[in-house]
Design a protein around this motif. Structure first.
Motif, PDB file in Angstrom:
ATOM      1  N   MET A   1       0.866  -1.056   0.144  1.00 41.30           N
ATOM      2  CA  MET A   1      -0.102  -0.002   0.110  1.00 41.30           C
ATOM      3  C   MET A   1       0.938   1.245  -0.254  1.00 41.30           C
ATOM      4  SD  MET A   1      -3.035   1.061   2.654  1.00 41.30           S
ATOM      5  CE  MET A   1      -3.994   2.529   2.499  1.00 41.30           C
ATOM      6  N   ILE A   2       0.356   1.972  -0.774  1.00 41.12           N
ATOM      7  CA  ILE A   2       1.324   3.433  -0.921  1.00 41.12           C
ATOM      8  C   ILE A   2       1.207   4.119   0.159  1.00 41.12           C
ATOM      9  CG2 ILE A   2       1.769   5.515  -2.155  1.00 41.12           C
ATOM     10  CD1 ILE A   2       0.451   3.948  -4.745  1.00 41.12           C
ATOM     11  N   ASN A   3       2.247   4.780   0.891  1.00 36.36           N
ATOM     12  CA  ASN A   3       2.335   5.712   1.929  1.00 36.36           C
ATOM     13  C   ASN A   3       2.375   7.209   1.594  1.00 36.36           C
ATOM     14  OD1 ASN A   3       2.586   7.140   4.377  1.00 36.36           O
ATOM     15  ND2 ASN A   3       4.051   5.846   5.282  1.00 36.36           N
ATOM     16  N   PHE A   4       1.179   7.813   1.245  1.00 38.53           N
ATOM     17  CA  PHE A   4       1.353   9.219   0.578  1.00 38.53           C
ATOM     18  C   PHE A   4       1.604  10.282   1.584  1.00 38.53           C
ATOM     19  CE2 PHE A   4      -1.737   6.980  -2.324  1.00 38.53           C
ATOM     20  CZ  PHE A   4      -1.193   7.453  -3.487  1.00 38.53           C
ATOM     21  N   ARG A   5       1.814  10.052   2.890  1.00 36.95           N
ATOM     22  CA  ARG A   5       2.316  10.579   3.875  1.00 36.95           C
ATOM     23  C   ARG A   5       3.892  11.017   3.838  1.00 36.95           C
ATOM     24  NH1 ARG A   5      -1.578  12.572   7.108  1.00 36.95           N
ATOM     25  NH2 ARG A   5      -3.689  11.385   7.061  1.00 36.95           N
ATOM     26  N   GLU A 132     -12.318   2.008 -12.845  1.00 34.81           N
ATOM     27  CA  GLU A 132     -12.474   1.237 -11.539  1.00 34.81           C
ATOM     28  C   GLU A 132     -12.619   1.911 -10.114  1.00 34.81           C
ATOM     29  OE1 GLU A 132      -8.901  -1.135 -11.920  1.00 34.81           O
ATOM     30  OE2 GLU A 132      -9.960  -2.788 -13.603  1.00 34.81           O
ATOM     31  N   VAL A 133     -11.697   2.887 -10.211  1.00 35.66           N
ATOM     32  CA  VAL A 133     -11.842   3.615  -8.869  1.00 35.66           C
ATOM     33  C   VAL A 133     -13.240   4.496  -8.774  1.00 35.66           C
ATOM     34  CG1 VAL A 133     -11.003   5.797  -8.162  1.00 35.66           C
ATOM     35  CG2 VAL A 133      -9.422   4.120  -9.053  1.00 35.66           C
ATOM     36  N   GLN A 134     -13.751   4.929  -9.916  1.00 41.86           N
ATOM     37  CA  GLN A 134     -15.139   5.471  -9.630  1.00 41.86           C
ATOM     38  C   GLN A 134     -16.162   4.657  -9.355  1.00 41.86           C
ATOM     39  OE1 GLN A 134     -15.600   8.632  -9.765  1.00 41.86           O
ATOM     40  NE2 GLN A 134     -13.605   9.383 -10.769  1.00 41.86           N
ATOM     41  N   ARG A 135     -15.996   3.237  -9.633  1.00 45.12           N
ATOM     42  CA  ARG A 135     -17.008   2.289  -9.184  1.00 45.12           C
ATOM     43  C   ARG A 135     -16.689   1.458  -7.806  1.00 45.12           C
ATOM     44  NH1 ARG A 135     -15.601   0.263 -14.490  1.00 45.12           N
ATOM     45  NH2 ARG A 135     -14.615  -1.566 -13.510  1.00 45.12           N
ATOM     46  N   ASP A 136     -15.567   1.922  -7.134  1.00 43.56           N
ATOM     47  CA  ASP A 136     -15.224   1.386  -5.874  1.00 43.56           C
ATOM     48  C   ASP A 136     -16.197   1.904  -4.919  1.00 43.56           C
ATOM     49  OD1 ASP A 136     -13.747   1.755  -3.141  1.00 43.56           O
ATOM     50  OD2 ASP A 136     -12.474   0.172  -4.273  1.00 43.56           O
ATOM     51  N   SER A 137     -16.928   1.146  -3.979  1.00 40.46           N
ATOM     52  CA  SER A 137     -17.628   1.785  -2.839  1.00 40.46           C
ATOM     53  C   SER A 137     -17.086   2.608  -1.984  1.00 40.46           C
ATOM     54  CB  SER A 137     -18.509   0.398  -2.295  1.00 40.46           C
ATOM     55  OG  SER A 137     -17.604  -0.488  -1.450  1.00 40.46           O
ATOM     56  N   SER A 138     -15.948   2.141  -1.466  1.00 41.69           N
ATOM     57  CA  SER A 138     -15.118   2.940  -0.562  1.00 41.69           C
ATOM     58  C   SER A 138     -14.939   4.506  -1.127  1.00 41.69           C
ATOM     59  CB  SER A 138     -14.198   2.378  -0.019  1.00 41.69           C
ATOM     60  OG  SER A 138     -14.151   1.229   0.641  1.00 41.69           O
ATOM     61  N   PHE A 139     -14.558   4.352  -2.394  1.00 44.81           N
ATOM     62  CA  PHE A 139     -14.235   5.808  -3.056  1.00 44.81           C
ATOM     63  C   PHE A 139     -15.565   6.491  -3.002  1.00 44.81           C
ATOM     64  CE2 PHE A 139     -13.680   8.648  -6.487  1.00 44.81           C
ATOM     65  CZ  PHE A 139     -12.231   9.193  -6.228  1.00 44.81           C
ATOM     66  N   ASN A 165      -6.553   9.352   2.031  1.00 49.50           N
ATOM     67  CA  ASN A 165      -7.398   7.888   2.174  1.00 49.50           C
ATOM     68  C   ASN A 165      -8.216   7.835   0.586  1.00 49.50           C
ATOM     69  OD1 ASN A 165      -7.139   7.220   4.618  1.00 49.50           O
ATOM     70  ND2 ASN A 165      -9.014   8.568   5.464  1.00 49.50           N
ATOM     71  N   LEU A 166      -8.498   8.835  -0.017  1.00 43.36           N
ATOM     72  CA  LEU A 166      -9.070   8.626  -1.540  1.00 43.36           C
ATOM     73  C   LEU A 166      -7.965   8.316  -2.088  1.00 43.36           C
ATOM     74  CD1 LEU A 166     -11.339  11.762  -1.481  1.00 43.36           C
ATOM     75  CD2 LEU A 166     -12.158   9.339  -1.927  1.00 43.36           C
ATOM     76  N   ALA A 167      -6.596   9.002  -2.002  1.00 43.51           N
ATOM     77  CA  ALA A 167      -5.541   8.751  -2.807  1.00 43.51           C
ATOM     78  C   ALA A 167      -5.150   7.182  -2.782  1.00 43.51           C
ATOM     79  CB  ALA A 167      -4.296   9.512  -2.579  1.00 43.51           C
ATOM     80  N   GLY A 168      -5.332   6.706  -1.624  1.00 43.52           N
ATOM     81  CA  GLY A 168      -4.810   5.424  -1.199  1.00 43.52           C
ATOM     82  C   GLY A 168      -5.752   4.374  -2.066  1.00 43.52           C
ATOM     83  N   ILE A 169      -6.904   4.689  -2.221  1.00 44.78           N
ATOM     84  CA  ILE A 169      -7.900   3.982  -3.023  1.00 44.78           C
ATOM     85  C   ILE A 169      -7.375   3.731  -4.415  1.00 44.78           C
ATOM     86  CG2 ILE A 169     -10.366   3.545  -4.039  1.00 44.78           C
ATOM     87  CD1 ILE A 169     -11.258   4.773  -1.197  1.00 44.78           C
ATOM     88  N   VAL A 170      -7.044   5.000  -4.977  1.00 44.14           N
ATOM     89  CA  VAL A 170      -6.493   4.843  -6.270  1.00 44.14           C
ATOM     90  C   VAL A 170      -5.132   4.142  -6.484  1.00 44.14           C
ATOM     91  CG1 VAL A 170      -5.408   6.504  -8.274  1.00 44.14           C
ATOM     92  CG2 VAL A 170      -7.601   7.401  -6.753  1.00 44.14           C
ATOM     93  N   GLY A 171      -4.317   4.235  -5.483  1.00 41.83           N
ATOM     94  CA  GLY A 171      -3.057   3.327  -5.477  1.00 41.83           C
ATOM     95  C   GLY A 171      -3.537   2.095  -5.398  1.00 41.83           C
ATOM     96  N   LYS A 172      -4.433   1.573  -4.823  1.00 41.78           N
ATOM     97  CA  LYS A 172      -4.633   0.145  -4.864  1.00 41.78           C
ATOM     98  C   LYS A 172      -5.022  -0.553  -6.333  1.00 41.78           C
ATOM     99  CE  LYS A 172      -8.873  -0.979  -3.494  1.00 41.78           C
ATOM    100  NZ  LYS A 172     -10.190  -0.984  -2.826  1.00 41.78           N
TER     101      LYS A 172
END
Length: 245
Positions: A1-5, A132-139, A165-172
């Motif tokens: 998982m990407i650590n954007f911090r 795929e990101v736009q269809r993600d329920s968490s996003f 958190n949103l960027a993390g979903i994209v990274g997934k």
């Protein structure tokens, strides 16, 4: 998982109130966020013969602002064979807002997040990733929460936590990538309004050992928009044709 911090630079640019005696501008009726001068100084990929040391990169940009409609603008672009000291061709307007009807309110705050991410595998089609990101329920849930926070004019810290958190979903959905981005930047522009010194272009620049980039916000009031429209109409007039005698 990407650590954007990690590799993160953050700044809040709060616009100052007008000085006493200063003539206030008209209502803000247009703004644009522009990205430019993106330079990869060190791609963190050593050249080991016969490999030349190229890197495959994703460049993620997110703009969060209450501009009507969706509050989140998402951009993703991929770059093959990036060398050290390569300038990326990404000079562009990330988002813009223009008043379309009387009474429409300009955003008071704009938050821009950018990240350069190194891929460990062949690059994916970015349009497919975004779909795929736009269809993600968490996003979807986090996007709705972001929209509510922006409308409530909450603090920058709460906004930034949601953006990460949103960027993390994209990274997934990017596949195998480095956990530590080459560079991340979260730039906030706050306290925008007709009682602040906001008009014109405000430019920012940031970077680290691996990358650097520039960002600007241009804010216009009704007078500036009318002046620019008049100048554009003047420039389009056909040149006068003289007669020789």
């Amino acid at each position: 998982m990407i650590n954007f911090r990690q590799s993160l630079y953050t700044e809040e640019h709060a616009f100052k109130p007008l000085q006493p005696g200063t003539t206030p501008p008209g209502d803000i009726c247009g703004l644009a966020i522009n990205l430019n001068h993106v330079l990869v100084k060190n791609n963190n990929t050593p050249a080991v013969a016969p490999l030349p040391g190229y890197a495959k990169l994703y460049f993620l940009n997110m703009v969060a602002a209450n501009m009507g409609g969706t509050s989140l603008r998402l951009h993703l672009k991929a770059f093959e064979k990036v060398e050290n000291d390569d300038a990326l061709n990404v000079d562009k307007t990330l988002c813009s807002w223009q008043r379309n009807k009387p009474g429409e309110t300009a955003p008071a705050d704009v938050h821009v997040f950018s990240a350069l991410i190194k891929s460990k595998q062949p690059l994916r089609d970015t349009a497919s990733v975004l779909s795929e990101v736009q269809r993600d329920s968490s996003f979807k849930l986090l996007s709705a929460a972001l929209d509510n926070l922006l409308k409530s004019k909450t603090g920058v810290e709460d906004i930034s936590n949601l953006v990460f958190n949103l960027a993390g979903i994209v990274g997934k959905y990017l596949g195998k990538v480095d956990e530590k981005p080459l560079f991340c930047w979260l730039q906030s522009f706050t306290d925008m309004g007709s009682n602040s010194e906001v008009l014109g272009k405000t430019e920012k620049a940031a970077g680290n050992l691996y990358a650097s980039m520039g960002l600007s916000i241009t804010i216009k009031d009704e007078v500036r928009v009318e002046d620019e429209a008049l100048l554009e109409r003047t420039d389009r007039r056909p040149a006068a044709i003289g007669r020789l005698f």
